[in-house]
Design a protein around this motif. Structure first.
Motif, PDB file in Angstrom:
ATOM      1  N   VAL A   1      -4.295   2.015   1.348  1.00 25.45           N
ATOM      2  CA  VAL A   1      -4.355   3.092   2.334  1.00 25.45           C
ATOM      3  C   VAL A   1      -5.338   2.727   3.440  1.00 25.45           C
ATOM      4  O   VAL A   1      -5.050   2.909   4.626  1.00 25.45           O
ATOM      5  N   GLN A   2      -6.488   2.192   3.075  1.00 28.94           N
ATOM      6  CA  GLN A   2      -7.460   1.761   4.092  1.00 28.94           C
ATOM      7  C   GLN A   2      -6.826   0.753   5.045  1.00 28.94           C
ATOM      8  O   GLN A   2      -7.000   0.833   6.264  1.00 28.94           O
ATOM      9  N   HIS A   3      -6.082  -0.199   4.503  1.00 28.30           N
ATOM     10  CA  HIS A   3      -5.417  -1.208   5.322  1.00 28.30           C
ATOM     11  C   HIS A   3      -4.354  -0.559   6.222  1.00 28.30           C
ATOM     12  O   HIS A   3      -4.292  -0.851   7.420  1.00 28.30           O
ATOM     13  N   ALA A   4      -3.528   0.310   5.662  1.00 31.69           N
ATOM     14  CA  ALA A   4      -2.462   0.949   6.433  1.00 31.69           C
ATOM     15  C   ALA A   4      -3.024   1.762   7.595  1.00 31.69           C
ATOM     16  O   ALA A   4      -2.464   1.755   8.699  1.00 31.69           O
TER      17      ALA A   4
ATOM     18  N   GLN B   1      -2.294   1.606  11.799  1.00 31.72           N
ATOM     19  CA  GLN B   1      -2.430   2.880  12.517  1.00 31.72           C
ATOM     20  C   GLN B   1      -1.649   4.037  11.904  1.00 31.72           C
ATOM     21  O   GLN B   1      -1.233   4.960  12.597  1.00 31.72           O
ATOM     22  N   HIS B   2      -1.423   4.017  10.582  1.00 34.79           N
ATOM     23  CA  HIS B   2      -0.776   5.132   9.900  1.00 34.79           C
ATOM     24  C   HIS B   2      -1.806   6.224   9.637  1.00 34.79           C
ATOM     25  O   HIS B   2      -3.004   5.960   9.538  1.00 34.79           O
ATOM     26  N   ALA B   3      -1.343   7.445   9.507  1.00 34.70           N
ATOM     27  CA  ALA B   3      -2.205   8.551   9.107  1.00 34.70           C
ATOM     28  C   ALA B   3      -2.242   8.608   7.585  1.00 34.70           C
ATOM     29  O   ALA B   3      -1.220   8.370   6.926  1.00 34.70           O
ATOM     30  N   ASP B   4      -3.405   8.898   7.039  1.00 41.81           N
ATOM     31  CA  ASP B   4      -3.557   9.016   5.583  1.00 41.81           C
ATOM     32  C   ASP B   4      -3.023  10.374   5.153  1.00 41.81           C
ATOM     33  O   ASP B   4      -3.700  11.382   5.237  1.00 41.81           O
TER      34      ASP B   4
ATOM     35  N   PRO C   1      -0.301  12.561   2.209  1.00 38.92           N
ATOM     36  CA  PRO C   1       0.304  12.458   0.878  1.00 38.92           C
ATOM     37  C   PRO C   1       1.624  11.677   0.911  1.00 38.92           C
ATOM     38  O   PRO C   1       1.942  10.937  -0.020  1.00 38.92           O
ATOM     39  N   GLU C   2       2.377  11.817   1.993  1.00 39.90           N
ATOM     40  CA  GLU C   2       3.646  11.106   2.111  1.00 39.90           C
ATOM     41  C   GLU C   2       3.420   9.595   2.194  1.00 39.90           C
ATOM     42  O   GLU C   2       4.146   8.819   1.574  1.00 39.90           O
ATOM     43  N   LEU C   3       2.411   9.180   2.961  1.00 36.69           N
ATOM     44  CA  LEU C   3       2.095   7.753   3.054  1.00 36.69           C
ATOM     45  C   LEU C   3       1.708   7.222   1.683  1.00 36.69           C
ATOM     46  O   LEU C   3       2.194   6.169   1.259  1.00 36.69           O
ATOM     47  N   ARG C   4       0.874   7.938   0.970  1.00 42.09           N
ATOM     48  CA  ARG C   4       0.437   7.499  -0.357  1.00 42.09           C
ATOM     49  C   ARG C   4       1.623   7.398  -1.321  1.00 42.09           C
ATOM     50  O   ARG C   4       1.694   6.472  -2.121  1.00 42.09           O
ATOM     51  N   GLN C   5       2.555   8.323  -1.220  1.00 42.13           N
ATOM     52  CA  GLN C   5       3.742   8.277  -2.077  1.00 42.13           C
ATOM     53  C   GLN C   5       4.588   7.048  -1.745  1.00 42.13           C
ATOM     54  O   GLN C   5       5.061   6.346  -2.641  1.00 42.13           O
ATOM     55  N   GLN C   6       4.758   6.777  -0.455  1.00 43.24           N
ATOM     56  CA  GLN C   6       5.526   5.601  -0.041  1.00 43.24           C
ATOM     57  C   GLN C   6       4.850   4.314  -0.509  1.00 43.24           C
ATOM     58  O   GLN C   6       5.522   3.403  -1.005  1.00 43.24           O
ATOM     59  N   ILE C   7       3.543   4.238  -0.349  1.00 40.86           N
ATOM     60  CA  ILE C   7       2.805   3.049  -0.769  1.00 40.86           C
ATOM     61  C   ILE C   7       2.939   2.843  -2.274  1.00 40.86           C
ATOM     62  O   ILE C   7       3.202   1.736  -2.737  1.00 40.86           O
ATOM     63  N   ARG C   8       2.756   3.897  -3.047  1.00 46.13           N
ATOM     64  CA  ARG C   8       2.828   3.771  -4.512  1.00 46.13           C
ATOM     65  C   ARG C   8       4.192   3.224  -4.954  1.00 46.13           C
ATOM     66  O   ARG C   8       4.289   2.453  -5.899  1.00 46.13           O
ATOM     67  N   GLN C   9       5.261   3.585  -4.256  1.00 40.73           N
ATOM     68  CA  GLN C   9       6.590   3.099  -4.606  1.00 40.73           C
ATOM     69  C   GLN C   9       6.748   1.602  -4.347  1.00 40.73           C
ATOM     70  O   GLN C   9       7.669   0.981  -4.865  1.00 40.73           O
ATOM     71  N   LEU C  10       5.852   1.026  -3.553  1.00 37.87           N
ATOM     72  CA  LEU C  10       5.931  -0.394  -3.212  1.00 37.87           C
ATOM     73  C   LEU C  10       5.100  -1.279  -4.139  1.00 37.87           C
ATOM     74  O   LEU C  10       5.150  -2.501  -4.023  1.00 37.87           O
TER      75      LEU C  10
END
Length: 67
Positions: free
Chosen positions: A34-37, A42-45, A47-56
């Motif tokens: 998340v820190q990197h993203a 330039q992504h916003a932190d 819950p949706e971003l975290r969900q997408q990241i976890r799936q990867l």
């Protein structure tokens, strides 16, 4: 515990990011990913971003070279 990783090289972008991150826990990997993203891509932190990241997340460690 299985090591986990995420690899930006798998996702084409204008910046051709070559970062791959690995950690011994999903929580640690999520924190750094998340820190990197946010800082680099330039992504916003959100819950949706975290969900997408976890799936990867993948088991193991990233390859030294990518295709």
């Amino acid at each position: 515990m299985t090591r986990k990783y995420i690899d930006c090289r798998e996702f084409p972008s204008d910046m051709n990011c070559s970062v791959a991150i690995a950690a011994d826990s999903e929580d640690e990997l999520m924190k750094v990913a998340v820190q990197h993203a946010v800082a680099v891509h330039q992504h916003a932190d959100t819950p949706e971003l975290r969900q997408q990241i976890r799936q990867l997340f993948k088991d193991g460690t990233p390859p030294v070279e990518y295709r």
